[in-house]
Design a protein around this motif. Structure first.
Motif, PDB file in Angstrom:
ATOM      1  N   MET A 100       1.167  -0.796  -0.240  1.00 31.38           N
ATOM      2  CA  MET A 100       0.184  -0.106   0.123  1.00 31.38           C
ATOM      3  C   MET A 100       1.044   1.341  -0.011  1.00 31.38           C
ATOM      4  O   MET A 100       0.608   2.439  -0.666  1.00 31.38           O
ATOM      5  CB  MET A 100      -1.133  -0.106   1.410  1.00 31.38           C
ATOM      6  N   VAL A 101       1.722   1.128   0.862  1.00 32.54           N
ATOM      7  CA  VAL A 101       3.062   2.258   0.616  1.00 32.54           C
ATOM      8  C   VAL A 101       3.621   2.217  -0.514  1.00 32.54           C
ATOM      9  O   VAL A 101       3.498   3.561  -1.054  1.00 32.54           O
ATOM     10  CB  VAL A 101       4.098   2.130   1.734  1.00 32.54           C
ATOM     11  N   ASP A 102       3.564   1.792  -1.432  1.00 29.88           N
ATOM     12  CA  ASP A 102       4.409   0.950  -2.384  1.00 29.88           C
ATOM     13  C   ASP A 102       3.127   1.917  -3.447  1.00 29.88           C
ATOM     14  O   ASP A 102       4.032   2.777  -4.013  1.00 29.88           O
ATOM     15  CB  ASP A 102       5.244   0.237  -3.679  1.00 29.88           C
ATOM     16  N   LEU A 103       2.254   1.570  -3.164  1.00 33.82           N
ATOM     17  CA  LEU A 103       1.278   1.922  -4.325  1.00 33.82           C
ATOM     18  C   LEU A 103       1.162   3.840  -4.264  1.00 33.82           C
ATOM     19  O   LEU A 103       1.064   4.511  -4.863  1.00 33.82           O
ATOM     20  CB  LEU A 103       0.027   1.082  -3.664  1.00 33.82           C
ATOM     21  N   MET A 104       1.040   4.088  -3.228  1.00 29.32           N
ATOM     22  CA  MET A 104       0.793   5.966  -3.335  1.00 29.32           C
ATOM     23  C   MET A 104       1.570   5.953  -2.979  1.00 29.32           C
ATOM     24  O   MET A 104       2.034   7.794  -4.185  1.00 29.32           O
ATOM     25  CB  MET A 104       0.104   5.501  -1.138  1.00 29.32           C
ATOM     26  N   THR A 105       2.986   5.298  -3.069  1.00 28.57           N
ATOM     27  CA  THR A 105       4.260   6.451  -3.757  1.00 28.57           C
ATOM     28  C   THR A 105       4.532   6.039  -5.338  1.00 28.57           C
ATOM     29  O   THR A 105       4.790   7.455  -5.929  1.00 28.57           O
ATOM     30  CB  THR A 105       5.400   5.744  -2.864  1.00 28.57           C
ATOM     31  N   ALA A 106       3.957   5.503  -6.003  1.00 29.85           N
ATOM     32  CA  ALA A 106       4.277   5.216  -7.640  1.00 29.85           C
ATOM     33  C   ALA A 106       2.682   6.474  -7.918  1.00 29.85           C
ATOM     34  O   ALA A 106       3.181   7.717  -8.276  1.00 29.85           O
ATOM     35  CB  ALA A 106       3.472   4.420  -8.071  1.00 29.85           C
ATOM     36  N   GLN A 107       1.750   6.182  -7.234  1.00 29.96           N
ATOM     37  CA  GLN A 107       1.151   7.416  -7.282  1.00 29.96           C
ATOM     38  C   GLN A 107       1.731   8.973  -7.439  1.00 29.96           C
ATOM     39  O   GLN A 107       0.614  10.146  -8.051  1.00 29.96           O
ATOM     40  CB  GLN A 107      -0.478   7.369  -6.506  1.00 29.96           C
ATOM     41  N   ARG A 108       2.347   9.261  -6.232  1.00 27.69           N
ATOM     42  CA  ARG A 108       2.238  10.680  -5.971  1.00 27.69           C
ATOM     43  C   ARG A 108       3.551  10.530  -7.323  1.00 27.69           C
ATOM     44  O   ARG A 108       3.649  12.253  -7.153  1.00 27.69           O
ATOM     45  CB  ARG A 108       2.642  10.343  -4.558  1.00 27.69           C
ATOM     46  N   ALA A 109       4.469  10.157  -7.358  1.00 25.93           N
ATOM     47  CA  ALA A 109       5.547  10.392  -8.679  1.00 25.93           C
ATOM     48  C   ALA A 109       5.060  11.116  -9.290  1.00 25.93           C
ATOM     49  O   ALA A 109       5.311  11.089  -9.804  1.00 25.93           O
ATOM     50  CB  ALA A 109       6.553   9.400  -8.463  1.00 25.93           C
ATOM     51  N   TYR A 110       3.592   9.705  -9.915  1.00 29.20           N
ATOM     52  CA  TYR A 110       3.197  10.169 -11.100  1.00 29.20           C
ATOM     53  C   TYR A 110       2.291  11.485 -11.465  1.00 29.20           C
ATOM     54  O   TYR A 110       2.314  11.816 -12.543  1.00 29.20           O
ATOM     55  CB  TYR A 110       1.916   8.978 -11.586  1.00 29.20           C
ATOM     56  N   GLU A 111       1.805  11.900 -10.117  1.00 24.48           N
ATOM     57  CA  GLU A 111       1.020  13.228 -10.219  1.00 24.48           C
ATOM     58  C   GLU A 111       1.996  14.043 -10.109  1.00 24.48           C
ATOM     59  O   GLU A 111       1.731  14.958 -10.859  1.00 24.48           O
ATOM     60  CB  GLU A 111       0.340  12.939  -9.061  1.00 24.48           C
ATOM     61  N   ALA A 112       3.377  13.523  -9.677  1.00 23.04           N
ATOM     62  CA  ALA A 112       4.020  14.697  -9.617  1.00 23.04           C
ATOM     63  C   ALA A 112       5.118  15.452 -11.601  1.00 23.04           C
ATOM     64  O   ALA A 112       5.476  16.267 -11.708  1.00 23.04           O
ATOM     65  CB  ALA A 112       5.652  14.425  -8.843  1.00 23.04           C
ATOM     66  N   ASN A 113       5.044  13.436 -11.605  1.00 17.91           N
ATOM     67  CA  ASN A 113       5.678  13.901 -13.468  1.00 17.91           C
ATOM     68  C   ASN A 113       4.465  14.967 -14.040  1.00 17.91           C
ATOM     69  O   ASN A 113       4.950  15.888 -15.302  1.00 17.91           O
ATOM     70  CB  ASN A 113       5.960  12.872 -14.278  1.00 17.91           C
ATOM     71  N   GLN A 114       3.605  14.580 -14.373  1.00 20.76           N
ATOM     72  CA  GLN A 114       2.525  14.358 -14.560  1.00 20.76           C
ATOM     73  C   GLN A 114       2.148  16.787 -14.342  1.00 20.76           C
ATOM     74  O   GLN A 114       1.842  17.711 -15.173  1.00 20.76           O
ATOM     75  CB  GLN A 114       0.728  14.290 -13.538  1.00 20.76           C
ATOM     76  N   LYS A 115       2.063  16.900 -13.118  1.00 16.28           N
ATOM     77  CA  LYS A 115       2.352  18.616 -13.057  1.00 16.28           C
ATOM     78  C   LYS A 115       3.781  19.255 -13.463  1.00 16.28           C
ATOM     79  O   LYS A 115       3.632  20.630 -15.036  1.00 16.28           O
ATOM     80  CB  LYS A 115       2.420  18.678 -11.819  1.00 16.28           C
ATOM     81  N   VAL A 116       4.622  18.387 -13.734  1.00 19.67           N
ATOM     82  CA  VAL A 116       5.749  19.061 -14.949  1.00 19.67           C
ATOM     83  C   VAL A 116       5.137  19.506 -16.057  1.00 19.67           C
ATOM     84  O   VAL A 116       5.909  20.262 -17.429  1.00 19.67           O
ATOM     85  CB  VAL A 116       6.929  18.237 -14.692  1.00 19.67           C
ATOM     86  N   ILE A 117       4.776  17.384 -17.119  1.00 16.91           N
ATOM     87  CA  ILE A 117       4.174  17.996 -18.140  1.00 16.91           C
ATOM     88  C   ILE A 117       2.860  19.817 -18.266  1.00 16.91           C
ATOM     89  O   ILE A 117       3.243  19.890 -19.273  1.00 16.91           O
ATOM     90  CB  ILE A 117       3.466  16.968 -18.948  1.00 16.91           C
ATOM     91  N   GLN A 118       2.178  19.724 -17.435  1.00 15.99           N
ATOM     92  CA  GLN A 118       1.107  20.178 -17.740  1.00 15.99           C
ATOM     93  C   GLN A 118       1.803  22.098 -17.206  1.00 15.99           C
ATOM     94  O   GLN A 118       1.807  23.177 -18.027  1.00 15.99           O
ATOM     95  CB  GLN A 118       0.400  20.171 -16.583  1.00 15.99           C
ATOM     96  N   PHE A 119       2.629  22.126 -16.197  1.00 18.54           N
ATOM     97  CA  PHE A 119       3.451  23.419 -16.511  1.00 18.54           C
ATOM     98  C   PHE A 119       4.568  23.468 -17.882  1.00 18.54           C
ATOM     99  O   PHE A 119       4.281  24.620 -18.410  1.00 18.54           O
ATOM    100  CB  PHE A 119       4.375  23.011 -15.414  1.00 18.54           C
ATOM    101  N   TYR A 120       4.927  22.892 -18.029  1.00 15.46           N
ATOM    102  CA  TYR A 120       5.770  22.555 -20.102  1.00 15.46           C
ATOM    103  C   TYR A 120       4.484  23.273 -20.407  1.00 15.46           C
ATOM    104  O   TYR A 120       4.722  23.790 -21.869  1.00 15.46           O
ATOM    105  CB  TYR A 120       6.090  21.330 -20.318  1.00 15.46           C
ATOM    106  N   ASP A 121       3.551  22.120 -20.508  1.00 21.06           N
ATOM    107  CA  ASP A 121       2.318  22.689 -21.807  1.00 21.06           C
ATOM    108  C   ASP A 121       2.216  24.205 -21.671  1.00 21.06           C
ATOM    109  O   ASP A 121       1.820  25.124 -23.102  1.00 21.06           O
ATOM    110  CB  ASP A 121       0.612  22.210 -20.983  1.00 21.06           C
TER     111      ASP A 121
END
Length: 291
Positions: free
Chosen positions: A257-278
């Protein structure tokens, strides 16, 4: 080229794969003999950035730049799962604590809880593992820790996937008595009224279990049996077969469950970076481009 955009996209794909891997582990938490898998991530080769021209002749070195990460491979974890009693005569659980001797010192390796030992030179040695041996419908030899067997009308001992369970002679086991009338000792020998019969489970020991390839449904295959170090179990091996028990999965639900939440948060962080570039490119095209 917007390097950060590609780096963030690579990070999103890697985190998605890690998320899928952890989800697979959680989905198999109640699967007998299931071995959890871990995703190994690796960075892309670093790129040397240089400044061409400038105040001096030629180019000057600025430094190195990493261009992203990717999911390199999926590796199982062969730690022992808990044995639970089922009371069924056709259920068998393997309990393995095999050792491996260091040829340099003559002493057994001190494996950690994950079943590995790191040498001084950085190389890794893994604890050998034991498996039930089965034969699939095409006649290929496969290996599994799932001991939830059953007997068909012809007396053949079959795995949960319908594969034939092999005996110590390398042939499919055909029981000459009902399974409820048979007992089994700790080394896989069938007993009748306390007396040994001529039938025994074939337990295969893999000296290098990480050379086995997952084939689905808790079954493994050896692409190179010699490289995997396959051999038949001997009476001296620290392997115990328990009738009326099944080995559970070795999935750690809390850590998953910890690994699942970590992967989700890291995914969201990278998503924010792409939105910033957009947004930056939108500003450059629609606002700055007009000036």
């Amino acid at each position: 080229m917007l390097r950060g955009l590609y780096t963030a996209a690579a990070g999103m794909m890697t985190q998605q794969r890690m998320h899928d891997t952890v989800t697979q582990n959680i989905a198999n938490v109640n699967t007998p003999g299931y071995k959890s898998v871990n995703e190994a991530a690796r960075s892309f080769p670093e790129v040397l950035i240089s400044l061409v021209g400038g105040n001096g002749p030629g180019s000057s070195q600025i430094g190195k730049l990493n261009t992203g990460v990717f999911a390199e491979e999926t590796q199982p974890t062969y730690t022992q799962g808990d044995l639970r009693e089922t009371g069924k005569s056709s259920d068998f659980g393997l309990e393995s604590s095999l050792e491996l001797v260091d040829p340099a010192t003559g002493q057994p390796y001190a494996f950690d809880q994950s079943g590995k030992f790191v040498k001084a030179d950085g190389s890794v040695v893994y604890r050998p593992q034991a498996f039930f041996t089965v034969q699939d419908n095409s006649g290929n030899i496969r290996y599994t820790r799932d001991g939830s067997f059953h007997v068909n009308g012809a007396g053949e001992l079959l795995s949960s996937t319908g594969f034939k369970v092999l005996g110590s002679n390398g042939q499919p086991l055909v029981l000459d008595r009902p399974i409820n009338d048979l007992q089994m000792d700790s080394k896989g020998n069938f007993l009748y009224n306390g007396a040994p019969t001529n039938q025994q489970l074939q337990i295969t020991v893999a000296a290098s279990p990480y050379e086995l390839v997952r084939n689905g449904n808790g079954v493994y295959e050896a692409a190179d049996p010699q490289k995997a170090g396959l051999r038949n179990m001997t009476a001296a091996d620290a392997v115990t077969v328990r009738q009326g028990s099944l080995e559970g999965s070795n999935v750690n639900t809390a850590q998953s469950m910890v690994d699942l939440m970590t992967a989700q948060r890291a995914y969201e962080a990278n998503q924010k970076v792409i939105q910033f570039y957009d947004k930056s490119m939108d500003k450059a095209v629609n606002d700055v481009g007009r000036v």
